[in-house]
Design a protein around this motif. Structure first.
Motif, PDB file in Angstrom:
ATOM      1  N   ILE A   7     -54.943  24.049  28.562  1.00 15.11           N
ATOM      2  CA  ILE A   7     -55.716  22.833  28.331  1.00 15.11           C
ATOM      3  C   ILE A   7     -55.028  21.652  28.996  1.00 15.11           C
ATOM      4  CG2 ILE A   7     -54.604  22.328  26.125  1.00 15.11           C
ATOM      5  CD1 ILE A   7     -57.308  21.277  25.142  1.00 15.11           C
ATOM      6  N   HIS A   8     -53.699  21.694  29.112  1.00 16.67           N
ATOM      7  CA  HIS A   8     -52.966  20.630  29.803  1.00 16.67           C
ATOM      8  C   HIS A   8     -53.401  20.528  31.264  1.00 16.67           C
ATOM      9  CE1 HIS A   8     -49.267  20.215  26.932  1.00 16.67           C
ATOM     10  NE2 HIS A   8     -50.420  20.147  26.296  1.00 16.67           N
ATOM     11  N   VAL A   9     -53.633  21.657  31.898  1.00 21.35           N
ATOM     12  CA  VAL A   9     -54.049  21.656  33.297  1.00 21.35           C
ATOM     13  C   VAL A   9     -55.459  21.085  33.426  1.00 21.35           C
ATOM     14  CG1 VAL A   9     -54.499  23.101  35.315  1.00 21.35           C
ATOM     15  CG2 VAL A   9     -52.511  23.567  33.865  1.00 21.35           C
ATOM     16  N   ASP A  10     -56.354  21.465  32.520  1.00 20.06           N
ATOM     17  CA  ASP A  10     -57.701  20.894  32.526  1.00 20.06           C
ATOM     18  C   ASP A  10     -57.641  19.378  32.347  1.00 20.06           C
ATOM     19  OD1 ASP A  10     -59.152  23.224  32.908  1.00 20.06           O
ATOM     20  OD2 ASP A  10     -59.246  23.687  30.778  1.00 20.06           O
ATOM     21  N   ALA A  11     -56.804  18.937  31.404  1.00 17.60           N
ATOM     22  CA  ALA A  11     -56.692  17.495  31.157  1.00 17.60           C
ATOM     23  C   ALA A  11     -56.096  16.779  32.357  1.00 17.60           C
ATOM     24  CB  ALA A  11     -55.846  17.249  29.906  1.00 17.60           C
ATOM     25  N   THR A 228     -46.211  25.871  29.299  1.00 18.14           N
ATOM     26  CA  THR A 228     -45.319  25.311  28.285  1.00 18.14           C
ATOM     27  C   THR A 228     -44.478  26.415  27.646  1.00 18.14           C
ATOM     28  OG1 THR A 228     -47.115  25.500  26.698  1.00 18.14           O
ATOM     29  CG2 THR A 228     -46.818  23.371  27.745  1.00 18.14           C
ATOM     30  N   PRO A 229     -43.247  26.099  27.213  1.00  9.68           N
ATOM     31  CA  PRO A 229     -42.572  24.789  27.355  1.00  9.68           C
ATOM     32  C   PRO A 229     -42.119  24.577  28.795  1.00  9.68           C
ATOM     33  CG  PRO A 229     -41.075  26.384  26.370  1.00  9.68           C
ATOM     34  CD  PRO A 229     -42.400  27.090  26.507  1.00  9.68           C
ATOM     35  N   TYR A 230     -42.294  23.360  29.286  1.00  7.43           N
ATOM     36  CA  TYR A 230     -41.998  23.062  30.670  1.00  7.43           C
ATOM     37  C   TYR A 230     -40.497  23.088  30.920  1.00  7.43           C
ATOM     38  CZ  TYR A 230     -46.811  21.425  30.486  1.00  7.43           C
ATOM     39  OH  TYR A 230     -48.164  21.350  30.298  1.00  7.43           O
ATOM     40  N   LEU A 292     -46.645  13.556  28.217  1.00  7.91           N
ATOM     41  CA  LEU A 292     -47.415  12.818  27.221  1.00  7.91           C
ATOM     42  C   LEU A 292     -48.296  13.748  26.406  1.00  7.91           C
ATOM     43  CD1 LEU A 292     -48.430  10.130  26.002  1.00  7.91           C
ATOM     44  CD2 LEU A 292     -50.090  10.024  27.885  1.00  7.91           C
ATOM     45  N   PHE A 293     -48.900  14.740  27.069  1.00 10.49           N
ATOM     46  CA  PHE A 293     -49.787  15.674  26.367  1.00 10.49           C
ATOM     47  C   PHE A 293     -49.056  16.467  25.288  1.00 10.49           C
ATOM     48  CE2 PHE A 293     -52.524  16.038  30.461  1.00 10.49           C
ATOM     49  CZ  PHE A 293     -53.135  14.835  30.168  1.00 10.49           C
ATOM     50  N   SER A 294     -47.745  16.537  25.385  1.00 10.22           N
ATOM     51  CA  SER A 294     -46.951  17.285  24.403  1.00 10.22           C
ATOM     52  C   SER A 294     -46.637  16.475  23.155  1.00 10.22           C
ATOM     53  CB  SER A 294     -45.645  17.782  25.040  1.00 10.22           C
ATOM     54  OG  SER A 294     -45.912  18.651  26.121  1.00 10.22           O
TER      55      SER A 294
END
Length: 389
Positions: A7-11, A228-230, A292-294
């Motif tokens: 979802i992070h990639v979509d965002a 994740t985790p990055y 930020l998304f995290s």
């Protein structure tokens, strides 16, 4: 590689669409945009500051971020083909040809400055290089950016030495203003007539950098850097210090020249310098948003942006259609009539509308309409149109 849709990639892709919209509204609203002359009707201090801000923070950064995500998604397509035990090359050739057809239609009908056809053909280059190691892909990317940008800077120096500091012709801007202020047929003629020459220009201006970002995204996907985790997040402060310290000065030099000295050798040199440092600024944007998304607040923003990114292709074309309705003969014909300072609220309004439509669509459909079409071409089968209840 673990196949997953983050979802992070979509965002992050949705965030890139916002930046692209900020740039593209200028192309629709200002007949002098990307020309070697400043618009005499937008000559106030506020107008120049808006132009400076867009050049500094948005131009040449967000299409690079989108290109990076294209390369990353390429590795997800590789993983999907492997899971399905399907031949990857025929799938991707069909996908890229379908994207090419959509790009040509988009350029001829809605926006002559479209980039999808460029992505489609450069994607075939990435397909041919699909067996590169991540390290080699990064070296190719660095080499492409360095050679192309050095060529632009050298050209700028030659132009300056020849005394070519400014341009005097405004005929192209006048032609665009007349077409967008006229009928829908006049707008259509303008788009179709300028498509080929603009595509050629984009290959020179954006092609090498876009392909370089394809390679960087491919390397990131192969190394699972967006899972994740990055692994890079503990070093975020140092990475941002480096990328911003190098990226911002290059962007500032380009922004000042594009705003106050368009045309001629100075802007050409600054463009090359800006393109050389822009990937670092794009990386800073990406790392900052992913970090930020995290967070708790960022997770809500991530959920809000994700529908836009999941329907990125449909939303990109919808942006062109909406901007056409506002600024061209397809609708209100507001070209050269909206002050630059008012463009930003319009951008936010369009983006909010698209996000609302995307979220509602995805409640009952697994893919956006054009994503569904692209998937059908990729799989050579009709995917599900509606979600199963």
């Amino acid at each position: 590689m673990t196949p997953t849709r983050l979802i992070h990639v979509d965002a992050l892709r949705g965030f890139a669409l916002l930046g692209i919209l900020v740039v593209n509204i200028c192309a629709f609203a200002d007949p002098y945009y990307a020309s070697p002359l400043s618009n005499p009707d937008y000559a106030s201090t506020a107008d120049h500051w808006v132009r400076l801000g867009i050049s500094l923070l948005f131009e040449t950064k967000f299409y690079l971020l989108f290109s990076f995500l294209f390369g990353y998604s390429f590795t997800l397509q590789m993983a999907a083909a492997e899971r399905a035990e399907a031949a990857f090359v025929p799938r991707m050739v069909r996908r890229q040809l379908a994207l090419l057809a959509l790009g040509v239609a988009h350029g001829a009908l809605l926006y002559y400055g479209e980039i999808l056809s460029t992505y489609a053909l450069l994607g075939l280059v990435l397909l041919a290089a699909r067996n590169l190691s991540p390290a080699t892909a990064c070296r190719w990317g660095v080499g492409l950016v360095t050679v192309a940008c050095s060529a632009w800077m050298a050209l700028g120096v030659l132009q300056a030495l020849a005394g070519d500091f400014s341009a005097t012709s405004s005929s192209e801007a006048s032609t665009k203003l007349a077409a967008f202020s006229g009928s829908a047929l006049e707008t259509l003629r303008f788009h179709s007539a300028h498509l080929w020459q603009t595509v050629q220009a984009l290959w020179l201006l954006q092609g090498p950098s876009a392909l370089a970002m394809f390679f960087f995204g491919y390397a990131a996907g192969r190394n699972q850097l967006l899972v994740t985790p990055y692994r890079w997040e503990p070093h975020l402060r140092r990475l941002l210090l480096i990328t911003l310290a190098v990226g911002l000065p290059g962007a500032l030099i380009y922004a000042v020249s594009a705003t106050y000295a368009p045309g001629g050798g100075l802007e050409t040199f600054a463009f090359g310098l800006g393109q050389l440092t822009a990937p670092l600024l794009s990386a800073a944007y990406a790392m900052s948003m992913l970090a930020l998304f995290s967070t708790a607040a960022g997770a809500r923003l991530c959920q809000w942006l994700a529908p836009m990114g999941k329907m990125a292709l449909s939303n990109y074309l919808l942006q062109s259609a909406l901007l056409g309705v506002l600024f061209s003969g397809y609708g209100a014909g507001l070209i050269n009539r909206l002050e630059p300072l008012l463009m930003l609220p319009v951008v936010l309004g369009i983006f909010a509308l698209q996000r609302w439509c995307s979220a509602r669509w995805l409640r009952s459909h697994p893919y956006g309409p054009l994503e569904w079409l692209l998937r059908a071409a990729t799989l050579w089968a009709w995917p599900s149109w509606r979600r199963s209840l």
